[in-house]
Design a protein around this motif. Structure first.
Motif, PDB file in Angstrom:
ATOM      1  N   GLY A 164       3.957 -15.693  -1.340  1.00  0.00           N
ATOM      2  CA  GLY A 164       5.267 -15.536  -0.734  1.00  0.00           C
ATOM      3  C   GLY A 164       5.153 -15.452   0.766  1.00  0.00           C
ATOM      4  N   ALA A 165       6.164 -15.940   1.464  1.00  0.00           N
ATOM      5  CA  ALA A 165       6.188 -15.913   2.924  1.00  0.00           C
ATOM      6  C   ALA A 165       7.007 -14.704   3.371  1.00  0.00           C
ATOM      7  CB  ALA A 165       6.788 -17.202   3.467  1.00  0.00           C
ATOM      8  N   ILE A 166       6.342 -13.650   3.790  1.00  0.00           N
ATOM      9  CA  ILE A 166       7.016 -12.408   4.169  1.00  0.00           C
ATOM     10  C   ILE A 166       7.866 -12.642   5.410  1.00  0.00           C
ATOM     11  CG2 ILE A 166       6.683 -10.018   4.932  1.00  0.00           C
ATOM     12  CD1 ILE A 166       4.063 -10.007   3.306  1.00  0.00           C
ATOM     13  N   THR A 167       9.108 -12.221   5.344  1.00  0.00           N
ATOM     14  CA  THR A 167      10.033 -12.385   6.467  1.00  0.00           C
ATOM     15  C   THR A 167      10.401 -11.057   7.122  1.00  0.00           C
ATOM     16  OG1 THR A 167      11.943 -12.287   4.986  1.00  0.00           O
ATOM     17  CG2 THR A 167      11.036 -14.472   5.491  1.00  0.00           C
ATOM     18  N   GLU A 168      10.428  -9.987   6.339  1.00  0.00           N
ATOM     19  CA  GLU A 168      10.879  -8.693   6.858  1.00  0.00           C
ATOM     20  C   GLU A 168      10.202  -7.575   6.073  1.00  0.00           C
ATOM     21  OE1 GLU A 168      15.198  -8.035   8.004  1.00  0.00           O
ATOM     22  OE2 GLU A 168      15.018  -6.617   6.332  1.00  0.00           O
ATOM     23  N   VAL A 169       9.896  -6.489   6.772  1.00  0.00           N
ATOM     24  CA  VAL A 169       9.213  -5.354   6.149  1.00  0.00           C
ATOM     25  C   VAL A 169       9.920  -4.069   6.558  1.00  0.00           C
ATOM     26  CG1 VAL A 169       7.052  -4.090   5.950  1.00  0.00           C
ATOM     27  CG2 VAL A 169       7.003  -6.560   6.236  1.00  0.00           C
ATOM     28  N   THR A 170      10.094  -3.167   5.590  1.00  0.00           N
ATOM     29  CA  THR A 170      10.592  -1.821   5.877  1.00  0.00           C
ATOM     30  C   THR A 170       9.494  -0.833   5.517  1.00  0.00           C
ATOM     31  OG1 THR A 170      12.859  -2.490   5.369  1.00  0.00           O
ATOM     32  CG2 THR A 170      12.409  -0.132   5.436  1.00  0.00           C
ATOM     33  N   LEU A 171       9.058  -0.071   6.514  1.00  0.00           N
ATOM     34  CA  LEU A 171       7.936   0.841   6.343  1.00  0.00           C
ATOM     35  C   LEU A 171       8.348   2.282   6.597  1.00  0.00           C
ATOM     36  CD1 LEU A 171       5.039  -0.997   8.227  1.00  0.00           C
ATOM     37  CD2 LEU A 171       5.400  -0.883   5.766  1.00  0.00           C
TER      38      LEU A 171
ATOM     39  N   GLY B 114       3.655  -8.262   9.463  1.00  0.00           N
ATOM     40  CA  GLY B 114       3.551  -9.090   8.264  1.00  0.00           C
ATOM     41  C   GLY B 114       2.112  -9.365   7.899  1.00  0.00           C
ATOM     42  N   GLY B 115       1.285  -9.630   8.909  1.00  0.00           N
ATOM     43  CA  GLY B 115      -0.131  -9.862   8.651  1.00  0.00           C
ATOM     44  C   GLY B 115      -0.819  -8.626   8.114  1.00  0.00           C
TER      45      GLY B 115
ATOM     46  N   ARG C 298      -0.990   1.011   0.517  1.00  0.00           N
ATOM     47  CA  ARG C 298      -0.431   0.865  -0.826  1.00  0.00           C
ATOM     48  C   ARG C 298       0.038   2.189  -1.430  1.00  0.00           C
ATOM     49  NH1 ARG C 298      -3.855   2.718  -4.752  1.00  0.00           N
ATOM     50  NH2 ARG C 298      -6.080   2.859  -4.265  1.00  0.00           N
ATOM     51  N   GLU C 299      -0.220   3.309  -0.745  1.00  0.00           N
ATOM     52  CA  GLU C 299       0.202   4.600  -1.280  1.00  0.00           C
ATOM     53  C   GLU C 299       1.728   4.642  -1.412  1.00  0.00           C
ATOM     54  OE1 GLU C 299      -2.056   7.697  -1.801  1.00  0.00           O
ATOM     55  OE2 GLU C 299      -3.129   5.843  -2.199  1.00  0.00           O
ATOM     56  N   LYS C 300       2.196   5.295  -2.442  1.00  0.00           N
ATOM     57  CA  LYS C 300       3.628   5.334  -2.747  1.00  0.00           C
ATOM     58  C   LYS C 300       4.427   5.797  -1.533  1.00  0.00           C
ATOM     59  CE  LYS C 300       6.927   7.090  -6.160  1.00  0.00           C
ATOM     60  NZ  LYS C 300       7.095   7.926  -7.366  1.00  0.00           N
ATOM     61  N   GLY C 301       5.428   5.011  -1.160  1.00  0.00           N
ATOM     62  CA  GLY C 301       6.317   5.375  -0.073  1.00  0.00           C
ATOM     63  C   GLY C 301       5.968   4.790   1.267  1.00  0.00           C
ATOM     64  N   ASN C 302       4.741   4.277   1.442  1.00  0.00           N
ATOM     65  CA  ASN C 302       4.376   3.731   2.748  1.00  0.00           C
ATOM     66  C   ASN C 302       5.042   2.383   3.003  1.00  0.00           C
ATOM     67  OD1 ASN C 302       2.854   5.875   3.679  1.00  0.00           O
ATOM     68  ND2 ASN C 302       0.946   5.114   2.808  1.00  0.00           N
ATOM     69  N   ILE C 303       5.067   1.515   1.987  1.00  0.00           N
ATOM     70  CA  ILE C 303       5.871   0.297   2.062  1.00  0.00           C
ATOM     71  C   ILE C 303       7.157   0.576   1.295  1.00  0.00           C
ATOM     72  CG2 ILE C 303       6.022  -2.163   1.547  1.00  0.00           C
ATOM     73  CD1 ILE C 303       2.982  -2.282   1.525  1.00  0.00           C
ATOM     74  N   ILE C 304       8.281   0.575   1.980  1.00  0.00           N
ATOM     75  CA  ILE C 304       9.554   0.894   1.336  1.00  0.00           C
ATOM     76  C   ILE C 304      10.142  -0.344   0.667  1.00  0.00           C
ATOM     77  CG2 ILE C 304      11.918   1.690   1.741  1.00  0.00           C
ATOM     78  CD1 ILE C 304      10.751   3.426   4.024  1.00  0.00           C
ATOM     79  N   SER C 305      10.088  -1.464   1.361  1.00  0.00           N
ATOM     80  CA  SER C 305      10.536  -2.731   0.780  1.00  0.00           C
ATOM     81  C   SER C 305      10.080  -3.867   1.672  1.00  0.00           C
ATOM     82  CB  SER C 305      12.071  -2.766   0.640  1.00  0.00           C
ATOM     83  OG  SER C 305      12.688  -2.792   1.910  1.00  0.00           O
ATOM     84  N   LEU C 306      10.177  -5.066   1.160  1.00  0.00           N
ATOM     85  CA  LEU C 306       9.937  -6.241   1.991  1.00  0.00           C
ATOM     86  C   LEU C 306      10.754  -7.410   1.467  1.00  0.00           C
ATOM     87  CD1 LEU C 306       7.859  -8.381   0.398  1.00  0.00           C
ATOM     88  CD2 LEU C 306       6.168  -6.703   1.091  1.00  0.00           C
ATOM     89  N   LYS C 307      10.924  -8.397   2.329  1.00  0.00           N
ATOM     90  CA  LYS C 307      11.589  -9.636   1.958  1.00  0.00           C
ATOM     91  C   LYS C 307      10.595 -10.775   2.101  1.00  0.00           C
ATOM     92  CE  LYS C 307      16.243  -8.269   3.478  1.00  0.00           C
ATOM     93  NZ  LYS C 307      17.369  -8.589   4.405  1.00  0.00           N
ATOM     94  N   ALA C 308      10.682 -11.742   1.184  1.00  0.00           N
ATOM     95  CA  ALA C 308       9.781 -12.889   1.243  1.00  0.00           C
ATOM     96  C   ALA C 308      10.493 -14.119   0.725  1.00  0.00           C
ATOM     97  CB  ALA C 308       8.517 -12.633   0.432  1.00  0.00           C
ATOM     98  N   LEU C 309      10.130 -15.255   1.287  1.00  0.00           N
ATOM     99  CA  LEU C 309      10.690 -16.540   0.884  1.00  0.00           C
ATOM    100  C   LEU C 309       9.777 -17.236  -0.112  1.00  0.00           C
ATOM    101  CD1 LEU C 309      11.874 -17.837   4.357  1.00  0.00           C
ATOM    102  CD2 LEU C 309      13.361 -17.628   2.350  1.00  0.00           C
TER     103      LEU C 309
ATOM    104  N   GLU D 216      11.096  -7.602  11.558  1.00  0.00           N
ATOM    105  CA  GLU D 216      10.699  -8.937  11.133  1.00  0.00           C
ATOM    106  C   GLU D 216       9.175  -9.016  11.047  1.00  0.00           C
ATOM    107  OE1 GLU D 216      14.376 -11.720  12.669  1.00  0.00           O
ATOM    108  OE2 GLU D 216      12.613 -11.539  13.960  1.00  0.00           O
ATOM    109  N   ALA D 217       8.691  -9.957  10.265  1.00  0.00           N
ATOM    110  CA  ALA D 217       7.265 -10.013   9.923  1.00  0.00           C
ATOM    111  C   ALA D 217       6.364 -10.247  11.122  1.00  0.00           C
ATOM    112  CB  ALA D 217       7.033 -11.115   8.887  1.00  0.00           C
ATOM    113  N   GLY D 218       6.867 -10.927  12.160  1.00  0.00           N
ATOM    114  CA  GLY D 218       6.016 -11.253  13.290  1.00  0.00           C
ATOM    115  C   GLY D 218       5.982 -10.224  14.393  1.00  0.00           C
ATOM    116  N   ALA D 219       6.615  -9.079  14.202  1.00  0.00           N
ATOM    117  CA  ALA D 219       6.622  -8.037  15.234  1.00  0.00           C
ATOM    118  C   ALA D 219       5.235  -7.442  15.404  1.00  0.00           C
ATOM    119  CB  ALA D 219       7.629  -6.949  14.872  1.00  0.00           C
TER     120      ALA D 219
END
Length: 464
Positions: free
Chosen positions: A206-213, A149-150, A168-179, A117-120
């Motif tokens: 967008g309000a980021i809720t979840e990040v997959t790294l 998230g920050g 921002r390098e390819k593969g470092n951020i796998i996906s994210l969710k935002a409201l 979750e974004a606040g971890a």
């Protein structure tokens, strides 16, 4: 304050059962980040405060906050640990502050990834990963209080970037969710490519809720500190380590001796008056590291694993790198500040030394090495003894004249700092996700010029 009179007690009631903070002192505290690193931003932002703080514990509660904000046209600023330096988390127009630190669950740890979750807190994520044989590909020096998230919304590089590239390098951020901010906020999943349209946008779109790294296998890292007689040699050793193909490294920083004098917790552990190279090197590569430092004319003063470091009462080595270096100086003297400069040719230690001689005694050099698009890059985060903005801009001009670039750390506009220019792809997503422009208003100059356009028309400007 917002332009129209708002019944904040009524807003607080509408937000229930979301936790809210109404005490003015606590609201003011959560209206600040590390903008005070800059005397210019401090003067501009120190009187900017929100009106109410909400602390959602789930994405559903966050959606409720955004729906209330949409219904009442409330400005919204999202914040995590508040470690940004540009005023990203400062509400320029008052309104609702949404603090995400209660959304802190680690959802999944898998082969080469973590979903949170974004606040971890990043320190908590790393601790959980290391127990499973993994670690974050990178994290900032403020990991103990910074949220993921920050970091995704406002950060770009950190400890690990020399090995694994910028965020921002390819593969470092796998996906994210935002409201989105709409009457009924929608949670959208952004894949690796689309996620870059929310990354480094300061929570504008967008309000980021979840990040997959991405994660990487953990290693037995040794915190190393080597010293040199000249800063030129120190920097050259840093570059040699950064581009080494045989020595692993998660951190590679060089710091002028005058700055090292502001590190009291290293007193007695380093040779006095010498320039410092800070590194994290895996245990199996320590012999090669010692040989590299010796070949570059330096001496390894400290090489400690985590248990040895704790026994000596020494902080993590990364607390003497990135903007933690600035913080160490600011603890003793608030007249210091910093700036961000890109090194034109990171292999040219002589050019770095010539610049150091040219800028004057009010600029003390400090370099970080990272990998961007597969290339080794270096950037200078010098300590600058601030007198006024005129002198600061003279220093900027001196850097430019020597072939260095400037990323201004003394502006609260996203286009003036990290992004440099308008990013119309970011702004197109802002139109889609935040059609009223309620998220972090005032932080984008370009938004005010395109907000009347459709998202597709804004995105078309990126191709002009």
């Amino acid at each position: 304050m917002t332009e129209k009179q708002t019944n904040w007690r009524g807003i607080a009631a509408e937000l229930a059962p979301v936790e809210v903070i109404e005490e003015p002192v606590l609201i003011k505290k959560r209206s600040r980040d590390f903008f005070w690193y800059s005397p210019i931003l401090n003067a501009q932002l120190k009187k900017c405060f929100g009106d109410l703080v909400a602390r959602p514990a789930t994405s559903g509660e966050l959606a409720q906050c955004l729906a209330v904000a949409y219904a009442h046209d409330l400005p919204v600023v999202l914040r995590g640990g508040g470690t940004g330096n540009y005023g990203q988390a400062v509400p320029l127009q008052g309104g609702l502050i949404i603090e995400t630190t209660a959304m802190n669950r680690i959802r999944e740890i898998g082969e080469g990834f973590v979903r949170v979750e974004a606040g971890a807190l990043m320190a908590d994520i790393n601790a959980a990963l290391i127990a499973r044989g993994w670690e974050m590909a990178m994290f900032p020096s403020t990991q103990d209080i910074a949220t993921i998230g920050g970091f995704v919304a406002g950060g770009s590089a950190g400890i690990g970037s020399i090995a694994n590239g910028a965020l921002r390098e390819k593969g470092n951020i796998i996906s994210l969710k935002a409201l989105s901010v709409e009457e009924a906020p929608q949670e959208r999943v952004f894949d690796a490519e689309e996620a870059l349209q929310l990354h480094h946008a300061w929570g504008l779109n967008g309000a980021i809720t979840e990040v997959t790294l991405r994660t990487v296998p953990t290693r037995d890292w040794i915190g190393c500190m080597a010293t040199f007689d000249s800063y030129r040699d120190c920097y050259a050793a840093g570059y040699a380590l950064a581009q080494s193909e045989t020595i692993g490294r998660k951190l590679c920083s060089t710091v002028e001796a005058r700055i090292v004098d502001y590190f009291p917790r290293l007193e007695g552990h380093l040779t006095k008056g010498r320039h410092l190279l800070v590194a994290l090197v895996p245990r199996e590569d320590m012999e090669a590291f010692h040989a590299l430092i010796a070949a570059q004319g330096g001496t390894v003063d400290l090489a400690l694993d985590d248990a040895e470091r704790k026994a000596k009462g020494i902080p993590h080595v990364f607390e003497f790198a990135y903007n933690h270096t600035t913080l160490q100086v600011l603890k003793a003297d608030r007249s210091a500040t910093y700036q961000q400069y890109g090194v034109g040719d990171p292999s040219d230690a002589e050019a770095v030394a010539c610049l150091g001689a040219a800028v004057g005694d009010d600029v003390w050099q400090h370099h970080e090495f990272a990998r961007v698009d597969g290339r080794i890059v270096a950037f200078d985060l010098p300590i600058i003894w601030f007198t006024d903005e005129t002198r600061l801009r003279q220093i900027d001009d001196t850097y430019r004249a020597h072939g260095f670039s400037v990323a201004d750390a003394h502006t609260y506009h996203v286009e003036g700092g990290g992004l440099k220019n308008a990013d119309y792809r970011h702004l197109a997503w802002k139109k889609r996700m935040d059609p009223k422009g309620l998220l972090n208003p005032g932080k984008s100059r370009a938004w005010e010029m395109v907000r009347h356009l459709s998202a597709d028309d804004i995105e078309a400007k990126a191709k002009d």
